[in-house]
Design a protein around this motif. Structure first.
Motif, short mmCIF file in Angstrom:
data_model
loop_
_atom_site.label_atom_id
_atom_site.label_comp_id
_atom_site.label_asym_id
_atom_site.label_seq_id
_atom_site.Cartn_x
_atom_site.Cartn_y
_atom_site.Cartn_z
N TYR A 1 0.88 -1.26 0.15
CA TYR A 1 -0.04 0.12 -0.13
C TYR A 1 0.91 1.26 -0.01
O TYR A 1 1.81 1.39 0.77
CB TYR A 1 -0.96 -0.03 1.33
N ASP A 2 0.63 2.27 -0.99
CA ASP A 2 1.49 3.33 -0.86
C ASP A 2 0.48 4.70 -1.29
O ASP A 2 1.03 5.70 -1.84
CB ASP A 2 2.48 3.26 -2.12
N ASP A 3 -0.79 4.48 -1.01
CA ASP A 3 -1.44 5.73 -1.43
C ASP A 3 -1.82 6.33 -0.02
O ASP A 3 -1.32 6.24 0.85
CB ASP A 3 -2.91 5.23 -2.09
N MET A 4 -2.51 7.46 -0.04
CA MET A 4 -2.86 8.42 0.86
C MET A 4 -3.37 7.74 2.22
O MET A 4 -4.36 7.00 2.03
CB MET A 4 -3.82 9.54 0.72
N VAL A 5 -3.15 8.01 3.34
CA VAL A 5 -3.56 7.65 4.71
C VAL A 5 -3.81 8.63 5.43
O VAL A 5 -3.29 9.72 5.55
CB VAL A 5 -2.60 6.96 5.61
N LEU A 6 -5.56 9.01 5.36
CA LEU A 6 -5.86 10.32 6.15
C LEU A 6 -6.72 9.63 7.26
O LEU A 6 -7.62 8.75 7.21
CB LEU A 6 -7.02 10.68 5.10
N GLY B 1 -12.10 22.50 18.20
CA GLY B 1 -12.18 22.20 16.55
C GLY B 1 -11.89 20.80 16.16
O GLY B 1 -12.08 19.79 17.12
N LYS B 2 -11.59 20.47 14.91
CA LYS B 2 -11.37 19.22 14.28
C LYS B 2 -10.06 19.41 13.32
O LYS B 2 -9.76 20.23 12.81
CB LYS B 2 -12.49 18.86 13.31
N ALA B 3 -9.34 18.31 13.55
CA ALA B 3 -8.13 18.36 12.73
C ALA B 3 -8.30 17.10 11.63
O ALA B 3 -8.76 16.03 11.92
CB ALA B 3 -6.78 17.84 13.45
N HIS B 4 -7.79 17.21 10.56
CA HIS B 4 -7.66 16.37 9.36
C HIS B 4 -6.22 16.28 8.89
O HIS B 4 -5.55 17.05 8.45
CB HIS B 4 -8.36 16.73 8.22
N VAL B 5 -5.60 14.93 9.08
CA VAL B 5 -4.16 14.53 8.87
C VAL B 5 -4.05 13.43 7.75
O VAL B 5 -4.57 12.46 8.12
CB VAL B 5 -3.48 14.39 10.39
N ALA B 6 -3.27 13.74 6.99
CA ALA B 6 -2.91 12.59 6.06
C ALA B 6 -1.45 12.63 5.65
O ALA B 6 -0.71 13.54 5.81
CB ALA B 6 -3.72 12.99 4.72
N TYR B 7 -0.94 11.33 5.30
CA TYR B 7 0.44 11.16 4.77
C TYR B 7 0.63 10.17 3.55
O TYR B 7 -0.50 9.24 3.70
CB TYR B 7 1.30 10.83 5.83
N ARG C 1 6.37 10.47 1.97
CA ARG C 1 6.60 11.07 0.80
C ARG C 1 5.82 12.36 1.10
O ARG C 1 6.10 13.48 -0.01
CB ARG C 1 6.12 10.29 -0.56
N GLY C 2 4.90 12.62 1.77
CA GLY C 2 4.09 13.82 1.77
C GLY C 2 3.25 13.89 2.89
O GLY C 2 2.83 12.80 3.69
N VAL C 3 2.93 15.05 3.61
CA VAL C 3 2.02 15.43 4.80
C VAL C 3 0.99 16.41 4.50
O VAL C 3 1.52 17.29 3.79
CB VAL C 3 2.80 15.65 6.14
N ALA C 4 0.04 16.30 4.83
CA ALA C 4 -1.14 17.21 4.78
C ALA C 4 -1.81 17.40 6.13
O ALA C 4 -2.22 16.35 6.58
CB ALA C 4 -2.15 17.08 3.87
N ASP D 1 -5.97 18.43 -3.74
CA ASP D 1 -7.28 18.73 -3.97
C ASP D 1 -8.13 17.63 -3.53
O ASP D 1 -9.30 17.68 -3.01
CB ASP D 1 -7.72 18.94 -5.49
N ARG D 2 -7.43 16.32 -3.47
CA ARG D 2 -8.22 14.95 -3.17
C ARG D 2 -8.37 14.92 -1.72
O ARG D 2 -9.19 14.54 -0.96
CB ARG D 2 -7.55 13.74 -3.57
N PHE D 3 -7.15 15.51 -0.97
CA PHE D 3 -7.07 15.58 0.48
C PHE D 3 -8.20 16.35 0.86
O PHE D 3 -8.93 16.18 1.63
CB PHE D 3 -5.99 16.06 0.95
N LEU D 4 -8.35 17.72 0.26
CA LEU D 4 -9.24 18.65 0.70
C LEU D 4 -10.87 18.25 0.54
O LEU D 4 -11.78 18.15 1.16
CB LEU D 4 -9.20 20.10 -0.21
#
Length: 207
Positions: free
Chosen positions: A81-86, A105-111, A155-158, A197-200
């Motif tokens: 598995y190498d896709d987004m984890v949100l 509030g609320k937090a949304h975290v992906a990597y 590879r990335g963090v949002a 955009d997919r994360f958002l």
């Protein structure tokens, strides 16, 4: 991990040598009660200083932990598995460092994993660590992102946080219900607009 610790040091550790005693903390609450015009000796307030100090131990428990304490264990066997984890809609409560009133509030975290993933509860615990400190929302957003980059090396963090600030809702301009939104995009999320955009979209904050 070292870079994260140096950038966001454990403030409780730094101040331990001059940390007031519990009795001094309770006395400070007593002073505030008298300052607002209350009588700390009346029945309903006699135990309030002790209760406030005990509550502060829980509300600001984030000073006792660092990112590495919860992000240290990762898993490599993810079947390719190498896709987004949100992890989205993580409820948190923090306190504004300017007025010491709540931020809710609320937090949304992906990597995007490089070759390892985290237990999903670790992300919620990371949000909790930084939430249970005196904060600005901007700093909290950056701290969560930097901790994931520094410890996990993905590879990335949002990170996106949407929160209501009681310093605006309860005092000052009193804009009840208004939300402040902050975000941090690192690595692939900063470079790939479709991924961002997919994360958002998945987090419910599509632009």
């Amino acid at each position: 991990m070292d870079a994260v610790v140096k950038k966001f040091p454990d403030l409780a550790e730094d101040r331990r040598t001059d940390r007031p005693s519990r009795a001094e903390a309770e006395a400070a609450v007593d002073t505030l009660l008298r300052w607002i015009g209350e009588d700390p000796s009346r029945e309903g307030l006699r135990e309030t200083p002790a209760r406030v100090v005990k509550a502060y131990e829980e509300l600001f428990g984030g000073y006792k932990l660092e990112a590495g304490d919860v992000l240290g264990r990762t898993f490599k066997d993810v079947s390719g598995y190498d896709d987004m984890v949100l992890v989205k809609d993580i409820d948190f409560h923090s306190h504004c460092e300017h007025h010491m009133v709540p931020i809710i509030g609320k937090a949304h975290v992906a990597y995007l994993p490089e070759d390892r993933v985290l237990g999903l509860s670790k992300i919620a615990r990371l949000v909790d660590i930084y939430g249970r400190r005196l904060q600005t929302q901007e700093s909290m957003t950056a701290q969560i992102a930097a901790a994931l980059v520094g410890v996990l090396r993905p590879r990335g963090v949002a990170v996106l946080i949407a929160a209501e600030h009681m310093c605006m809702s309860m005092r000052g301009i009193r804009t009840k219900g208004s939300l402040t939104i902050t975000s941090s995009f690192q690595g692939a999320f900063a470079e790939d607009s479709a991924l961002k955009d997919r994360f958002l979209s998945l987090s419910g904050h599509r632009s």
